[in-house]
Design an enzyme around this catalytic site. Structure first.
Site, PDB file in Angstrom:
ATOM      1  CD  GLU A 106      39.855  46.894  43.632  1.00 28.20           C
ATOM      2  OE1 GLU A 106      39.080  46.110  44.220  1.00 28.20           O
ATOM      3  OE2 GLU A 106      39.485  47.957  43.127  1.00 28.20           O
ATOM      4  CE1 TYR A 118      46.442  37.447  41.300  1.00 26.60           C
ATOM      5  CE2 TYR A 118      46.755  39.081  43.015  1.00 26.60           C
ATOM      6  CZ  TYR A 118      46.047  38.013  42.493  1.00 26.60           C
ATOM      7  OH  TYR A 118      44.960  37.518  43.158  1.00 26.60           O
TER       8      TYR A 118
END
Length: 150
Positions: A106, A118
């Protein structure tokens, strides 16, 4: 980008002060000391990036039931842009590929730098948690991202 070669080592409870120093300066709403202490006591995989004896970054991850999750990652602001996050992510990916089918994380929707990192590791957005992260003036949404490993 200056590349700083770091030695990656599993963190131990004795590293708690150094981890919390980075956690506190790197995040607007850091983990509580007790939560980090529990992680370092063996409840999670905790890996630190050391240059000499100095801890410059770390990650905390867990794995269960075919899934792994990146719970926390931080690099001291004075040492960002030196490749430490990449070294930490490479280690995380190698570990997760042995433990899980999917790696989740998250991230604050406002954290474009982390999201770009990411995405470079082929994470994709799979959901959102409304009002998940505290902010100075309320709450901020979290993106849920996943990397399918198998």
């Amino acid at each position: 980008m200056n590349s700083t070669p770091a030695t990656l080592k599993l963190l131990i409870p004795a590293d708690l002060d150094a981890v919390m120093d980075i956690e506190t300066i790197a995040h607007s709403h850091p983990w509580k000391r007790q939560n980090m202490d529990d992680s370092l006591a063996g409840h999670h995989r905790c890996v630190g990036a050391f240059v000499g004896e100095e801890l410059r970054g770390f990650y905390v991850a867990s794995a269960a039931g075919g899934d792994a999750e990146l719970l926390d990652i931080a690099v001291h602001p004075m040492h960002r842009g030196q490749g430490l996050a990449v070294q930490l992510m490479d280690d995380l990916m190698g570990w997760a590929e042995k433990k899980a089918e999917t790696l989740f994380l998250e991230v604050r929707v406002s954290n474009s730098r982390a999201i770009a990192l990411y995405q470079a590791y082929e994470f994709i957005e799979v959901g959102e948690r409304p009002n998940y992260y505290p902010t100075v003036n309320g709450k901020e949404h979290a993106l849920i991202m996943a990397r399918y490993l198998r």
